[in-house]
Design an enzyme around this catalytic site. Structure first.
Site, PDB file in Angstrom:
ATOM      1  N   PRO A   1      46.459  49.148  35.590  1.00  0.00           N
ATOM      2  CA  PRO A   1      46.619  50.211  34.593  1.00  0.00           C
ATOM      3  C   PRO A   1      45.259  50.694  34.079  1.00  0.00           C
ATOM      4  O   PRO A   1      44.355  49.885  33.868  1.00  0.00           O
ATOM      5  CB  PRO A   1      47.423  49.551  33.462  1.00  0.00           C
ATOM      6  CG  PRO A   1      47.792  48.190  33.913  1.00  0.00           C
ATOM      7  CD  PRO A   1      47.111  47.887  35.208  1.00  0.00           C
TER       8      PRO A   1
ATOM      9  N   GLY B   1      42.344  47.618  29.389  1.00  0.00           N
ATOM     10  CA  GLY B   1      41.748  46.289  29.263  1.00  0.00           C
ATOM     11  C   GLY B   1      41.896  45.402  30.477  1.00  0.00           C
ATOM     12  O   GLY B   1      41.689  44.206  30.399  1.00  0.00           O
TER      13      GLY B   1
ATOM     14  N   GLY C   1      40.272  46.133  33.433  1.00  0.00           N
ATOM     15  CA  GLY C   1      39.104  46.274  34.298  1.00  0.00           C
ATOM     16  C   GLY C   1      39.275  47.270  35.434  1.00  0.00           C
ATOM     17  O   GLY C   1      38.632  47.124  36.485  1.00  0.00           O
TER      18      GLY C   1
ATOM     19  N   ALA D   1      35.907  48.879  36.680  1.00  0.00           N
ATOM     20  CA  ALA D   1      35.019  47.953  37.395  1.00  0.00           C
ATOM     21  C   ALA D   1      35.601  47.577  38.753  1.00  0.00           C
ATOM     22  O   ALA D   1      34.866  47.416  39.738  1.00  0.00           O
ATOM     23  CB  ALA D   1      34.779  46.696  36.550  1.00  0.00           C
ATOM     24  N   ALA D   2      36.932  47.468  38.824  1.00  0.00           N
ATOM     25  CA  ALA D   2      37.550  47.095  40.104  1.00  0.00           C
ATOM     26  C   ALA D   2      37.423  48.235  41.115  1.00  0.00           C
ATOM     27  O   ALA D   2      37.153  48.003  42.299  1.00  0.00           O
ATOM     28  CB  ALA D   2      39.015  46.717  39.888  1.00  0.00           C
TER      29      ALA D   2
ATOM     30  N   ASP E   1      33.221  42.548  32.536  1.00  0.00           N
ATOM     31  CA  ASP E   1      34.181  43.065  33.516  1.00  0.00           C
ATOM     32  C   ASP E   1      33.626  43.006  34.930  1.00  0.00           C
ATOM     33  O   ASP E   1      34.271  42.495  35.848  1.00  0.00           O
ATOM     34  CB  ASP E   1      34.521  44.537  33.209  1.00  0.00           C
ATOM     35  CG  ASP E   1      35.569  44.670  32.139  1.00  0.00           C
ATOM     36  OD1 ASP E   1      35.682  43.738  31.325  1.00  0.00           O
ATOM     37  OD2 ASP E   1      36.259  45.707  32.107  1.00  0.00           O
TER      38      ASP E   1
HETATM   39  O1  PMV Z   1      38.831  46.945  27.688  1.00  0.00           O
HETATM   40  P1  PMV Z   1      38.031  46.048  28.537  1.00  0.00           P
HETATM   41  O2  PMV Z   1      38.775  44.955  29.147  1.00  0.00           O
HETATM   42  O3  PMV Z   1      37.083  46.726  29.447  1.00  0.00           O
HETATM   43  O4  PMV Z   1      37.217  45.146  27.545  1.00  0.00           O
HETATM   44  C1  PMV Z   1      36.102  45.458  26.900  1.00  0.00           C
HETATM   45  C2  PMV Z   1      35.589  44.202  26.325  1.00  0.00           C
HETATM   46  C3  PMV Z   1      34.667  44.438  25.172  1.00  0.00           C
HETATM   47  O5  PMV Z   1      34.198  43.157  24.771  1.00  0.00           O
HETATM   48  C4  PMV Z   1      35.396  45.088  24.017  1.00  0.00           C
HETATM   49  C5  PMV Z   1      33.497  45.313  25.573  1.00  0.00           C
HETATM   50  C6  PMV Z   1      32.530  44.669  26.546  1.00  0.00           C
HETATM   51  O6  PMV Z   1      31.743  45.415  27.128  1.00  0.00           O
HETATM   52  O7  PMV Z   1      32.534  43.435  26.695  1.00  0.00           O
END
Ligand code: PMV
Length: 310
Positions: free
Chosen positions: A98, A102, A104, A107-108, A149
């Protein structure tokens, strides 16, 4: 030659947001959801094209803007590998992760693209190199990312992560089960991270204390995971969620899902990732998968992934 490579999604078990301020965090790959890059030979002289199949977009490397993340990872990877002319190829990207929730996805997708390109050019990228390349693109998506990530996704294993340091290997002594519930609310990481920064600037003492407490929870969680003490993890998830509420990144929807999971017997629950929307994780016994999933759906979850960690 056709090449297909993929990269997993991820969840942050403990420590998001505080990780941006130097505290540790723990993240694990989620292999049921993946970004896939498929490379096919292109027409001679046609250059490199990227098809974002889920978004219905096609980009050409030669004329995409500098800050376009999909072509940025390609340019960075080619430069890193010392390849001046991109291959004539079509790379099709698909993802079941999704978006902006949150797990990733950005990044994936970058990771799968970089790996696909390297394989096409007959080269190999180690996880450290891959992570560093994806981190450059994460900065385009997220502004000031911690790097967690790209690290967990490039290494494809659980990581104990401190910003600016190589990931520390750690061992999961006893597997545990998570229900990951999606609020269906897209929440861009960049916005939540920027809001936390403003709040931290307005009251540093309070926020530093909150981040310290998150850091202590992460350390306790690492010990519990390494000792196979799964029972200790539920209360630690609950406490981390409470601190994320105080940090200001939970939401009514996330709190409702957390309450529903706990009421249905989950041992603990917390938002994961940037917050505001995105996903919630609940620690469950495998035999609770159905009942907790039903409770989460009744409380508004759009989709649920049950996954075993370790
Ligand atoms: O939403 P995500 O899973 O990409 O998480 C971000 C995590 C944070 O700690 C809020 C930001 C970061 O860069 O670590």
């Amino acid at each position: 030659m056709r090449v297909t490579v993929s990269a997993p999604g991820k969840v942050i078990l403990f420590g998001e947001h505080a990780v941006v301020y130097g505290r540790p965090a723990i993240a694990v790959p989620v292999t049921q959801v993946r970004a896939t890059a498929e490379v096919e030979p292109g027409s001679a002289g046609g250059g490199l094209r990227i098809v974002a199949a889920d978004l219905g977009r096609t980009l050409s490397l030669v004329d995409a803007p500098e800050d376009e993340p999909l072509t940025a990872i390609v340019r960075l990877t080619l430069a890193h590998l010392g390849i001046e002319t991109a291959p004539d190829a079509v790379i099709t990207i698909r993802s079941t992760i999704p978006i902006a929730s949150g797990m990733g996805s950005g990044a994936a997708v970058s990771s799968a693209l970089a790996k696909a390109l390297a394989v096409t050019c007959g080269r190999d990228l180690g996880p450290e190199e891959l992570s560093a390349l994806v981190f450059e693109v994460e900065k385009l998506y997220h502004g000031t990312p911690s790097g967690i990530d790209n690290t967990v996704i490039a290494y494809e294993r659980p990581v104990y992560f401190i910003k600016g340091q190589p990931p520390q290997p750690f061992h999961i002594a006893h597997p545990f089960t998570l229900a990951i519930a999606d609020t269906g609310i897209a929440s861009p990481t960049k916005i939540a991270v920027a809001d936390v920064r403003r709040a931290w600037q307005a009251d540093r003492d309070r926020y530093e204390r909150l981040f310290d407490r998150v850091g202590e929870i992460v350390q306790a969680a690492r010990r519990a995971i390494e000792e196979g003490n799964v029972d200790a993890l539920g209360p630690l998830l609950d406490e981390n969620h409470r601190l994320l509420q105080e940090i200001g990144v939970s939401s009514a929807e996330l709190d409702r899902l957390a309450g529903a999971a706990r009421a249905a017997g989950a041992q603990g629950a917390k938002l994961c990732g940037a917050g505001r929307g995105g996903n919630l994780i609940a620690l469950i016994r495998p035999d609770q998968a159905r009942s907790v999933s039903e409770a989460l759906r009744a409380a508004g979850a759009r989709s649920i992934i049950v996954t075993q960690v370790g």
